[in-house]
Design a protein around this motif. Sequence first.
Motif, PDB file in Angstrom:
ATOM      1  N   THR A   1     -46.077   3.690 -38.398  1.00 35.86           N
ATOM      2  CA  THR A   1     -44.874   3.671 -38.910  1.00 35.86           C
ATOM      3  C   THR A   1     -44.608   4.761 -39.861  1.00 35.86           C
ATOM      4  OG1 THR A   1     -44.772   1.243 -38.429  1.00 35.86           O
ATOM      5  CG2 THR A   1     -43.289   2.009 -40.022  1.00 35.86           C
ATOM      6  N   LEU A   2     -45.499   4.874 -40.789  1.00 39.49           N
ATOM      7  CA  LEU A   2     -45.226   5.746 -41.901  1.00 39.49           C
ATOM      8  C   LEU A   2     -45.209   7.418 -41.260  1.00 39.49           C
ATOM      9  CD1 LEU A   2     -45.286   6.901 -44.828  1.00 39.49           C
ATOM     10  CD2 LEU A   2     -47.779   6.699 -44.759  1.00 39.49           C
ATOM     11  N   LEU A   3     -46.428   7.596 -40.129  1.00 44.62           N
ATOM     12  CA  LEU A   3     -46.286   8.871 -39.679  1.00 44.62           C
ATOM     13  C   LEU A   3     -44.843   9.053 -38.798  1.00 44.62           C
ATOM     14  CD1 LEU A   3     -47.788  11.113 -38.567  1.00 44.62           C
ATOM     15  CD2 LEU A   3     -48.852   9.772 -36.742  1.00 44.62           C
ATOM     16  N   ARG A   4     -44.243   8.169 -38.009  1.00 40.46           N
ATOM     17  CA  ARG A   4     -42.978   8.478 -37.368  1.00 40.46           C
ATOM     18  C   ARG A   4     -42.078   8.661 -38.343  1.00 40.46           C
ATOM     19  NH1 ARG A   4     -39.603   4.591 -36.828  1.00 40.46           N
ATOM     20  NH2 ARG A   4     -40.945   2.859 -37.152  1.00 40.46           N
ATOM     21  N   LEU A   5     -41.829   8.003 -39.590  1.00 41.83           N
ATOM     22  CA  LEU A   5     -40.742   8.173 -40.666  1.00 41.83           C
ATOM     23  C   LEU A   5     -41.127   9.646 -41.039  1.00 41.83           C
ATOM     24  CD1 LEU A   5     -40.303   4.857 -42.194  1.00 41.83           C
ATOM     25  CD2 LEU A   5     -38.455   6.203 -40.874  1.00 41.83           C
ATOM     26  N   VAL A   6     -42.097   9.914 -41.650  1.00 44.29           N
ATOM     27  CA  VAL A   6     -42.461  11.234 -42.106  1.00 44.29           C
ATOM     28  C   VAL A   6     -42.225  12.371 -41.254  1.00 44.29           C
ATOM     29  CG1 VAL A   6     -44.005  12.696 -43.229  1.00 44.29           C
ATOM     30  CG2 VAL A   6     -43.871  10.280 -43.775  1.00 44.29           C
ATOM     31  N   ALA A   7     -42.322  11.969 -39.890  1.00 43.83           N
ATOM     32  CA  ALA A   7     -42.205  13.285 -38.803  1.00 43.83           C
ATOM     33  C   ALA A   7     -40.790  13.280 -38.463  1.00 43.83           C
ATOM     34  CB  ALA A   7     -43.261  12.769 -37.450  1.00 43.83           C
ATOM     35  N   THR A   8     -40.148  12.249 -38.603  1.00 43.59           N
ATOM     36  CA  THR A   8     -38.497  12.531 -38.568  1.00 43.59           C
ATOM     37  C   THR A   8     -38.030  13.007 -39.384  1.00 43.59           C
ATOM     38  OG1 THR A   8     -38.647  10.295 -37.240  1.00 43.59           O
ATOM     39  CG2 THR A   8     -36.721  10.917 -38.135  1.00 43.59           C
ATOM     40  N   ILE A   9     -38.325  12.677 -40.722  1.00 48.32           N
ATOM     41  CA  ILE A   9     -37.921  13.566 -41.896  1.00 48.32           C
ATOM     42  C   ILE A   9     -38.083  15.022 -41.696  1.00 48.32           C
ATOM     43  CG2 ILE A   9     -38.000  13.721 -44.385  1.00 48.32           C
ATOM     44  CD1 ILE A   9     -38.220  10.644 -44.433  1.00 48.32           C
ATOM     45  N   VAL A  10     -39.537  15.450 -41.767  1.00 45.54           N
ATOM     46  CA  VAL A  10     -40.107  16.629 -41.645  1.00 45.54           C
ATOM     47  C   VAL A  10     -39.440  17.306 -40.508  1.00 45.54           C
ATOM     48  CG1 VAL A  10     -42.116  18.045 -40.981  1.00 45.54           C
ATOM     49  CG2 VAL A  10     -42.216  16.086 -42.821  1.00 45.54           C
ATOM     50  N   GLY A  11     -39.157  16.596 -39.645  1.00 49.25           N
ATOM     51  CA  GLY A  11     -38.547  17.412 -38.224  1.00 49.25           C
ATOM     52  C   GLY A  11     -37.110  17.713 -38.648  1.00 49.25           C
ATOM     53  N   ALA A  12     -36.384  16.745 -39.094  1.00 48.35           N
ATOM     54  CA  ALA A  12     -35.013  17.329 -39.607  1.00 48.35           C
ATOM     55  C   ALA A  12     -34.992  18.356 -40.666  1.00 48.35           C
ATOM     56  CB  ALA A  12     -34.513  16.126 -40.198  1.00 48.35           C
TER      57      ALA A  12
END
Length: 192
Positions: free
Chosen positions: A165-176
């Motif tokens: 969950t943490l990885l997915r959220l951070v990846a989304t933010i970093v991707g953005a």
Amino acid sequence: MSAAAAVSALPTALEPSKISCHKTAAQALAIVRDGVITGEGPTTKGRIHFSRALDADDAAWCARILTATAVEHQPVSRLEAEALFEINEAAAERTDDGLFDDLFAKAVVHHAASASGLPVPSRSVALAPDTEIESWAPVKAIGVDTEVLEWIAGQMRGRRRSNRTLLRLVATIVGAATLPLAQIPNVFDIGM
């Protein structure tokens, strides 16, 4: 304070009413971590607890500590988030039905959002098992402090255990934040 006095004070340090600030909450989380590592101590009294195991009672201890009255309306601090990373790493076995992973991801994102100056709900709302993290967590890079994201990446890099969950959220933010998606596994030193 003598070593014997410090040991006898440990159970009271875990009582949510004795938590007065982020520092004492982080110290109480360290006591939970020690119980996870050794299978002994005030957090394991009265029950069978194996070393390097994390169960629902351990997750409940963490939740009570993080939502203590003195810190309820304050953002999760870096000290508390670091203590949660240590607990996550210490637990080789999990028998908590995902309770700790949920709490861990929400607490770290609560810290990241608040450290970036973004609004966050109270801890009892944000960290509650029935609150969806997506209902309050930032999903865009607008306003997210890159230093905080780098700190999270540093905490996650090289760890034996990752939190999806943490990885997915951070990846989304970093991707953005315009980091090419192909580089994200390198940021966290894991495969996605």
